[in-house]
Design a protein around this motif. Structure first.
Motif, PDB file in Angstrom:
ATOM      1  N   ALA A  50       1.007  -3.080  -6.034  1.00 39.59           N
ATOM      2  CA  ALA A  50       0.857  -1.813  -5.225  1.00 39.59           C
ATOM      3  C   ALA A  50      -0.668  -1.320  -5.210  1.00 39.59           C
ATOM      4  O   ALA A  50      -1.423  -1.654  -6.192  1.00 39.59           O
ATOM      5  N   SER A  51      -1.148  -0.733  -4.329  1.00 38.93           N
ATOM      6  CA  SER A  51      -2.576   0.095  -4.080  1.00 38.93           C
ATOM      7  C   SER A  51      -2.445   1.260  -3.414  1.00 38.93           C
ATOM      8  O   SER A  51      -1.530   1.532  -2.758  1.00 38.93           O
ATOM      9  N   ILE A  52      -3.174   2.205  -3.925  1.00 35.48           N
ATOM     10  CA  ILE A  52      -3.447   3.627  -3.017  1.00 35.48           C
ATOM     11  C   ILE A  52      -4.837   3.803  -3.033  1.00 35.48           C
ATOM     12  O   ILE A  52      -5.571   3.547  -3.895  1.00 35.48           O
ATOM     13  N   GLU A  53      -5.216   4.789  -2.186  1.00 37.98           N
ATOM     14  CA  GLU A  53      -6.440   5.418  -1.811  1.00 37.98           C
ATOM     15  C   GLU A  53      -5.979   7.073  -2.129  1.00 37.98           C
ATOM     16  O   GLU A  53      -5.105   7.446  -1.750  1.00 37.98           O
ATOM     17  N   ALA A  54      -7.205   7.316  -2.802  1.00 38.12           N
ATOM     18  CA  ALA A  54      -7.091   8.676  -3.338  1.00 38.12           C
ATOM     19  C   ALA A  54      -8.307   9.270  -3.155  1.00 38.12           C
ATOM     20  O   ALA A  54      -9.489   8.823  -3.543  1.00 38.12           O
ATOM     21  N   ASP A  55      -8.609  10.802  -2.846  1.00 36.48           N
ATOM     22  CA  ASP A  55      -9.889  11.333  -2.788  1.00 36.48           C
ATOM     23  C   ASP A  55     -10.347  11.627  -4.231  1.00 36.48           C
ATOM     24  O   ASP A  55     -11.572  11.676  -4.293  1.00 36.48           O
ATOM     25  N   ALA A  56      -9.512  11.795  -5.173  1.00 34.47           N
ATOM     26  CA  ALA A  56      -9.848  12.234  -6.642  1.00 34.47           C
ATOM     27  C   ALA A  56      -8.896  11.589  -7.529  1.00 34.47           C
ATOM     28  O   ALA A  56      -7.704  11.338  -7.020  1.00 34.47           O
ATOM     29  N   VAL A  57      -9.415  11.269  -8.648  1.00 35.81           N
ATOM     30  CA  VAL A  57      -8.428  10.653  -9.597  1.00 35.81           C
ATOM     31  C   VAL A  57      -8.526  11.077 -11.026  1.00 35.81           C
ATOM     32  O   VAL A  57      -9.731  11.802 -11.400  1.00 35.81           O
ATOM     33  N   ILE A  58      -7.470  11.724 -11.808  1.00 35.69           N
ATOM     34  CA  ILE A  58      -7.473  11.848 -12.971  1.00 35.69           C
ATOM     35  C   ILE A  58      -6.889  10.860 -13.952  1.00 35.69           C
ATOM     36  O   ILE A  58      -5.588  10.711 -13.635  1.00 35.69           O
ATOM     37  N   PHE A  59      -7.318  10.320 -14.908  1.00 34.57           N
ATOM     38  CA  PHE A  59      -6.884   9.323 -15.705  1.00 34.57           C
ATOM     39  C   PHE A  59      -6.529  10.032 -17.077  1.00 34.57           C
ATOM     40  O   PHE A  59      -7.257  10.825 -17.624  1.00 34.57           O
ATOM     41  N   ALA A  60      -5.027   9.861 -17.528  1.00 34.68           N
ATOM     42  CA  ALA A  60      -4.646  10.557 -18.727  1.00 34.68           C
ATOM     43  C   ALA A  60      -3.609   9.455 -19.140  1.00 34.68           C
ATOM     44  O   ALA A  60      -2.266   9.802 -19.429  1.00 34.68           O
ATOM     45  N   LEU A  61      -4.023   8.472 -19.678  1.00 31.33           N
ATOM     46  CA  LEU A  61      -3.376   7.387 -20.085  1.00 31.33           C
ATOM     47  C   LEU A  61      -3.041   7.263 -21.728  1.00 31.33           C
ATOM     48  O   LEU A  61      -2.444   6.357 -22.258  1.00 31.33           O
ATOM     49  N   GLY A  62      -3.643   8.361 -22.486  1.00 27.05           N
ATOM     50  CA  GLY A  62      -3.419   8.248 -23.861  1.00 27.05           C
ATOM     51  C   GLY A  62      -4.363   7.430 -24.559  1.00 27.05           C
ATOM     52  O   GLY A  62      -5.320   6.614 -24.046  1.00 27.05           O
ATOM     53  N   GLY A  63      -4.130   7.491 -25.935  1.00 31.00           N
ATOM     54  CA  GLY A  63      -4.645   6.660 -26.911  1.00 31.00           C
ATOM     55  C   GLY A  63      -4.307   5.311 -27.141  1.00 31.00           C
ATOM     56  O   GLY A  63      -3.826   4.823 -26.353  1.00 31.00           O
TER      57      GLY A  63
ATOM     58  N   SER B 253       0.741  -1.269  -0.024  1.00 28.97           N
ATOM     59  CA  SER B 253       0.101  -0.031   0.069  1.00 28.97           C
ATOM     60  C   SER B 253       1.072   1.331  -0.088  1.00 28.97           C
ATOM     61  O   SER B 253       1.995   1.231   0.690  1.00 28.97           O
ATOM     62  N   ILE B 254       0.492   2.289  -0.850  1.00 28.65           N
ATOM     63  CA  ILE B 254       1.274   3.384  -0.978  1.00 28.65           C
ATOM     64  C   ILE B 254       0.339   4.518  -0.029  1.00 28.65           C
ATOM     65  O   ILE B 254      -0.806   4.610   0.059  1.00 28.65           O
ATOM     66  N   ASN B 255       1.243   5.577   0.661  1.00 33.88           N
ATOM     67  CA  ASN B 255       0.495   6.319   1.048  1.00 33.88           C
ATOM     68  C   ASN B 255      -0.658   6.909   0.492  1.00 33.88           C
ATOM     69  O   ASN B 255      -0.537   7.524  -0.652  1.00 33.88           O
ATOM     70  N   PRO B 256      -1.778   7.381   1.181  1.00 33.25           N
ATOM     71  CA  PRO B 256      -2.934   7.952   0.487  1.00 33.25           C
ATOM     72  C   PRO B 256      -2.551   9.262   0.281  1.00 33.25           C
ATOM     73  O   PRO B 256      -1.448  10.000   0.503  1.00 33.25           O
ATOM     74  N   THR B 257      -3.087   9.878  -1.079  1.00 34.04           N
ATOM     75  CA  THR B 257      -3.002  10.977  -1.769  1.00 34.04           C
ATOM     76  C   THR B 257      -4.352  11.895  -1.960  1.00 34.04           C
ATOM     77  O   THR B 257      -5.426  11.025  -1.928  1.00 34.04           O
ATOM     78  N   GLN B 258      -4.237  13.178  -1.976  1.00 31.23           N
ATOM     79  CA  GLN B 258      -5.643  13.904  -2.250  1.00 31.23           C
ATOM     80  C   GLN B 258      -6.007  13.500  -3.585  1.00 31.23           C
ATOM     81  O   GLN B 258      -7.037  13.298  -3.893  1.00 31.23           O
ATOM     82  N   LEU B 259      -5.119  13.623  -4.715  1.00 36.68           N
ATOM     83  CA  LEU B 259      -5.070  13.390  -5.985  1.00 36.68           C
ATOM     84  C   LEU B 259      -4.136  12.702  -6.732  1.00 36.68           C
ATOM     85  O   LEU B 259      -3.056  12.790  -6.662  1.00 36.68           O
TER      86      LEU B 259
ATOM     87  N   THR C  82     -11.639   0.806  -7.859  1.00 40.99           N
ATOM     88  CA  THR C  82     -12.924   0.485  -7.011  1.00 40.99           C
ATOM     89  C   THR C  82     -13.234   1.880  -6.381  1.00 40.99           C
ATOM     90  O   THR C  82     -12.749   2.649  -5.701  1.00 40.99           O
ATOM     91  N   PRO C  83     -14.161   2.621  -7.344  1.00 42.12           N
ATOM     92  CA  PRO C  83     -14.791   3.856  -6.782  1.00 42.12           C
ATOM     93  C   PRO C  83     -15.382   3.720  -5.487  1.00 42.12           C
ATOM     94  O   PRO C  83     -15.916   2.921  -4.999  1.00 42.12           O
ATOM     95  N   GLY C  84     -14.982   4.781  -4.579  1.00 44.22           N
ATOM     96  CA  GLY C  84     -15.632   4.779  -3.549  1.00 44.22           C
ATOM     97  C   GLY C  84     -15.179   6.230  -2.749  1.00 44.22           C
ATOM     98  O   GLY C  84     -14.754   7.142  -3.376  1.00 44.22           O
ATOM     99  N   THR C  85     -15.274   6.220  -1.284  1.00 43.77           N
ATOM    100  CA  THR C  85     -14.707   7.359  -0.499  1.00 43.77           C
ATOM    101  C   THR C  85     -13.766   6.905   0.495  1.00 43.77           C
ATOM    102  O   THR C  85     -14.122   6.527   1.588  1.00 43.77           O
ATOM    103  N   PRO C  86     -12.583   6.998   0.119  1.00 42.41           N
ATOM    104  CA  PRO C  86     -11.888   7.161  -1.031  1.00 42.41           C
ATOM    105  C   PRO C  86     -11.990   6.218  -2.324  1.00 42.41           C
ATOM    106  O   PRO C  86     -12.139   5.041  -1.955  1.00 42.41           O
TER     107      PRO C  86
END
Length: 398
Positions: free
Chosen positions: A156-169, A2-8, A143-147
């Motif tokens: 690895a896994s991480i919990e985040a308050d918000a997520v932005i996906f920018a993985l390209g085409g 587990s990686i330390n949680p992040t806001q974004l 896994t969508p949720g709060t967080p």
């Protein structure tokens, strides 16, 4: 692990993801950026091999019209580019100490014509803002949720308050832009259109006699049409068919055709009658005479020589409307960019998924396309800016 949680959490280190991280970090968010590769900005560096065409200087109204895609919300690109337009991109580069210049074509480049110096300074700024980089993390699940919970291929896994996906085409997969996210999104019930090659060459079986003369040669100052759409510029004759800016612009029209074909006007500044008038005294060797009198290049002459010409009128008609049937686009791995991706109907105007609050998408993952000329990078910066600002605003009210 587990990686330390992040806001974004930002998934993907291309231009859209880096810009989203920058915007959010400047607003004071704790940002962690994940990428499957050992370093970020790999596609940015590939684009730098061509001088790094950052944006274009054309008028805003024309600029906005370059962005197309199925079911795009009305006015979406007006709004996105108003938030971060070509002037803003040039100012951003200047703030990083990278000057830009406008070429005669209207395209805008770094003065050094290189991507690496700009990318190094950009990463340094992000680190100074506190952005945490987690490399060699290939995203595999959400896994969508709060967080929200994010899982990666390395365990690895991480919990985040918000997520932005920018993985390209799906183009240039060696840079990490391989479209591998599509199945995971579909498993989440997110509607996506298949990724297809855009800004790519198209195949045509040239006769050997044509290739001997024309392969690698340009067709300059031409008009190229596909259905109702027309583009002006150049094409390059290749062993497999045709490549170049004009056919890139017509990609969407060609993909919509049952039998894709282009029509080339080799002499767009002359009418049929004017061409005929230049050949009034010619009675034989029509094509050879036309090469001189009409100033046809070697490649155009070779293409026209596939047929024999006994009169000026029919030759002039062919010069003004030479139809080239096309078999298929080149593979998506060779394409400069891709079309397809997340359907606009899944997103609101902030680029957040309507069914998953706090989860956003930016860049080429969304189903839009644009021609080469600086529009692709500008589009990634604009959507990255919107996603970064939107996530910041959402977190401030969450």
């Amino acid at each position: 692990m587990s990686i330390n949680p992040t806001q974004l959490a930002i998934i993907g280190g291309g231009p859209a993801g880096l810009r989203a991280a920058e915007v959010a970090a400047m607003a004071g968010l704790r940002v962690t950026l994940f990428d499957a590769k050992r370093s970020v900005g790999r596609k940015f560096l590939v684009a730098g091999k061509g001088g790094l065409n950052l944006t274009h200087s054309e008028a805003f109204e024309r600029f906005v019209s370059r962005y197309t895609g199925p079911e795009q919300p009305s006015g979406i690109w007006n709004a996105l580019l108003a938030d971060f337009d070509s002037a803003a991109l040039r100012k951003w580069a200047a703030e990083l100490g990278v000057g830009t210049f406008q070429a005669t074509s209207g395209r805008v480049y770094p003065k050094a014509l290189k991507a690496a110096p700009l990318l190094r300074r950009w990463i340094a700024r992000l680190k100074s803002l506190g952005v945490r980089f987690e490399m060699n993390h290939r995203w595999t699940g959400l896994t969508p949720g709060t967080p929200h919970r994010l899982d990666f291929e390395n365990g690895a896994s991480i919990e985040a308050d918000a997520v932005i996906f920018a993985l390209g085409g799906g183009s240039w997969p060696q840079t990490g832009s391989d479209g591998g996210w599509m199945q995971a999104f579909k498993d989440l019930g997110i509607a996506c259109h298949p990724l297809v090659a855009a800004n790519c060459g198209w195949e045509h079986p040239w006769p050997t006699e044509v290739l001997k003369i024309a392969e690698g040669q340009p067709l300059k100052n031409i008009n190229v049409s596909a259905g109702e759409d027309t583009a002006t510029g150049e094409l390059l004759v290749t062993r497999y068919g045709l490549e170049g800016g004009t056919i890139y612009q017509l990609g969407a029209a060609l993909r919509a055709m049952d039998a894709p074909a282009i029509a080339i006007d080799f002499k767009p500044t002359f009418t049929h009658a004017q061409l005929v008038a230049k050949m009034q005294s010619v009675r034989r060797n029509h094509l050879d005479e036309a090469k001189t009198r009409w100033r046809l290049g070697d490649a155009a002459h070779a293409i026209l020589a596939r047929s024999s010409w006994q009169d000026t009128d029919s030759l002039a008609s062919e010069v003004k409307h030479c139809v080239i049937p096309l078999d298929r686009p080149r593979p998506i791995a060779e394409a400069i960019s891709s079309a397809g991706g997340v359907c606009w109907s899944e997103l609101d105007e902030t680029l957040m998924f309507t069914r998953f609050p706090g989860i956003y998408v930016a860049g080429e993952m969304i189903d839009w396309e644009a021609p080469t000329g600086g529009y692709l990078i500008q589009g990634c910066f604009a959507t990255g800016t919107r996603a970064g600002r939107s996530a910041t605003a959402w977190l401030s009210h969450a």
